[in-house]
Design a protein around this motif. Structure first.
Motif, mmCIF file in Angstrom:
data_model
loop_
_atom_site.group_PDB
_atom_site.id
_atom_site.type_symbol
_atom_site.label_atom_id
_atom_site.label_comp_id
_atom_site.label_asym_id
_atom_site.label_seq_id
_atom_site.Cartn_x
_atom_site.Cartn_y
_atom_site.Cartn_z
ATOM 1 N N ASP A 219 -2.145 -0.800 1.736
ATOM 2 C CA ASP A 219 -2.393 0.274 2.699
ATOM 3 C C ASP A 219 -2.265 -0.183 4.146
ATOM 4 O OD1 ASP A 219 -2.905 2.093 0.649
ATOM 5 O OD2 ASP A 219 -5.036 1.583 0.607
ATOM 6 N N ARG A 220 -2.387 -1.484 4.352
ATOM 7 C CA ARG A 220 -2.334 -2.029 5.700
ATOM 8 C C ARG A 220 -1.909 -3.487 5.593
ATOM 9 N NH1 ARG A 220 -6.709 -5.183 6.800
ATOM 10 N NH2 ARG A 220 -8.423 -5.101 5.336
ATOM 11 N N PRO A 221 -1.522 -4.101 6.718
ATOM 12 C CA PRO A 221 -1.154 -5.520 6.656
ATOM 13 C C PRO A 221 -2.372 -6.393 6.379
ATOM 14 C CG PRO A 221 -1.123 -4.734 8.927
ATOM 15 C CD PRO A 221 -1.379 -3.539 8.057
ATOM 16 N N LEU A 222 -2.113 -7.578 5.872
ATOM 17 C CA LEU A 222 -3.205 -8.526 5.679
ATOM 18 C C LEU A 222 -3.779 -8.916 7.038
ATOM 19 C CD1 LEU A 222 -1.840 -11.025 2.969
ATOM 20 C CD2 LEU A 222 -3.371 -9.068 2.658
ATOM 21 N N ASP A 223 -5.061 -9.214 7.047
ATOM 22 C CA ASP A 223 -5.698 -9.691 8.280
ATOM 23 C C ASP A 223 -5.030 -10.984 8.724
ATOM 24 O OD1 ASP A 223 -7.491 -7.583 8.292
ATOM 25 O OD2 ASP A 223 -9.031 -8.702 7.209
ATOM 26 N N GLY A 224 -4.804 -11.100 10.001
ATOM 27 C CA GLY A 224 -4.224 -12.314 10.542
ATOM 28 C C GLY A 224 -2.730 -12.228 10.811
ATOM 29 N N ILE A 225 -2.154 -11.069 10.595
ATOM 30 C CA ILE A 225 -0.720 -10.919 10.864
ATOM 31 C C ILE A 225 -0.495 -11.094 12.370
ATOM 32 C CG2 ILE A 225 -0.639 -8.410 11.171
ATOM 33 C CD1 ILE A 225 1.892 -10.276 9.119
ATOM 34 N N VAL A 226 0.534 -11.836 12.741
ATOM 35 C CA VAL A 226 0.749 -12.145 14.147
ATOM 36 C C VAL A 226 1.874 -11.331 14.780
ATOM 37 C CG1 VAL A 226 -0.212 -14.467 14.001
ATOM 38 C CG2 VAL A 226 2.232 -14.100 13.586
ATOM 39 N N HIS A 227 2.561 -10.535 13.983
ATOM 40 C CA HIS A 227 3.623 -9.696 14.526
ATOM 41 C C HIS A 227 3.374 -8.262 14.107
ATOM 42 C CE1 HIS A 227 5.340 -9.754 10.477
ATOM 43 N NE2 HIS A 227 5.119 -11.049 10.500
ATOM 44 N N SER A 228 4.016 -7.334 14.760
ATOM 45 C CA SER A 228 3.825 -5.932 14.402
ATOM 46 C C SER A 228 5.182 -5.250 14.362
ATOM 47 C CB SER A 228 2.902 -5.256 15.418
ATOM 48 O OG SER A 228 3.497 -5.313 16.701
ATOM 49 N N GLY A 229 5.173 -3.999 14.032
ATOM 50 C CA GLY A 229 6.413 -3.243 13.997
ATOM 51 C C GLY A 229 6.814 -2.840 12.594
ATOM 52 N N CYS A 230 6.331 -3.539 11.594
ATOM 53 C CA CYS A 230 6.639 -3.174 10.214
ATOM 54 C C CYS A 230 5.668 -2.102 9.747
ATOM 55 C CB CYS A 230 6.565 -4.401 9.308
ATOM 56 S SG CYS A 230 7.866 -5.596 9.647
ATOM 57 N N ASP A 231 6.133 -1.257 8.835
ATOM 58 C CA ASP A 231 5.273 -0.188 8.336
ATOM 59 C C ASP A 231 5.138 -0.184 6.815
ATOM 60 O OD1 ASP A 231 7.882 0.621 7.885
ATOM 61 O OD2 ASP A 231 7.621 2.638 8.690
ATOM 62 N N VAL A 232 5.609 -1.242 6.165
ATOM 63 C CA VAL A 232 5.440 -1.421 4.723
ATOM 64 C C VAL A 232 4.913 -2.834 4.513
ATOM 65 C CG1 VAL A 232 6.621 -1.567 2.486
ATOM 66 C CG2 VAL A 232 7.306 0.178 4.142
ATOM 67 N N TRP A 233 3.835 -2.945 3.748
ATOM 68 C CA TRP A 233 3.197 -4.221 3.477
ATOM 69 C C TRP A 233 3.046 -4.349 1.970
ATOM 70 C CZ3 TRP A 233 0.903 -0.278 6.350
ATOM 71 C CH2 TRP A 233 1.170 -0.337 7.718
ATOM 72 N N MET A 234 3.384 -5.524 1.432
ATOM 73 C CA MET A 234 3.365 -5.704 -0.014
ATOM 74 C C MET A 234 2.812 -7.083 -0.362
ATOM 75 S SD MET A 234 7.098 -4.016 -0.878
ATOM 76 C CE MET A 234 6.736 -3.466 -2.551
ATOM 77 N N LEU A 235 2.289 -7.196 -1.586
ATOM 78 C CA LEU A 235 1.695 -8.444 -2.056
ATOM 79 C C LEU A 235 2.028 -8.605 -3.537
ATOM 80 C CD1 LEU A 235 -0.255 -10.726 -1.028
ATOM 81 C CD2 LEU A 235 -2.087 -9.417 -2.101
#
Length: 103
Positions: free
Chosen positions: A84-100
Motif C-alpha cells: 500500500d505504501r513504500p517501505l520505511d526508509g526509502i530515499v527517493h520518491s516519484g514511484c507509485d507502485v511498491w512491491m515485496l
C-alpha cells in the motif's frame, strides 16, 4: 547484464535496502525496446533474486511506476506482492507502485 547478438541490451542489480541485511532492493532492471518480449527480463530478474538469496536476503523490495505495465506483470508472475505504501526508509520518491517478495 544481458547480451543480444553480442550487444548489451539490459541489466539489473541487487543492493541492500536501507542498510538491511535481511531486505534487498531490486535496482535498475531495464531492457532496451528491441530486447523486450523475448524472456530476457525474466532471466535477469530470476538471476538477481537467486543472487539475493545466495547473499542471505529474506525479502526483495522494488518500486516502479504504474505505467510500466509489462514490468509489473513480470514482477507479479515471479511472486512479488503489492504494498500500500513504500517501505520505511526509502530515499527517493516519484514511484507509485511498491512491491515485496519473500525469498
Amino acid at each position: 547484464m544481458a547480451l543480444l547478438d553480442g550487444r548489451i541490451v539490459g541489466g539489473g542489480g541487487i543492493a541492500p535496502f536501507n542498510g538491511s541485511s535481511q531486505t534487498c532492493e531490486l535496482r535498475k532492471l531495464f531492457l532496451l525496446k528491441e530486447a523486450r518480449g523475448l524472456g530476457i527480463g525474466q532471466v535477469l530478474l530470476t538471476r538477481c533474486l537467486a543472487y539475493a538469496s545466495q547473499k542471505g536476503y529474506k525479502k526483495c523490495y522494488l518500486d516502479t511506476l504504474s505505467g510500466m505495465k509489462s514490468a509489473i506483470s513480470l514482477y507479479e508472475k515471479i511472486g512479488f506482492q503489492h504494498l500500500d505504501r513504500p517501505l520505511d526508509g526509502i530515499v527517493h520518491s516519484g514511484c507509485d507502485v511498491w512491491m515485496l517478495k519473500k525469498l
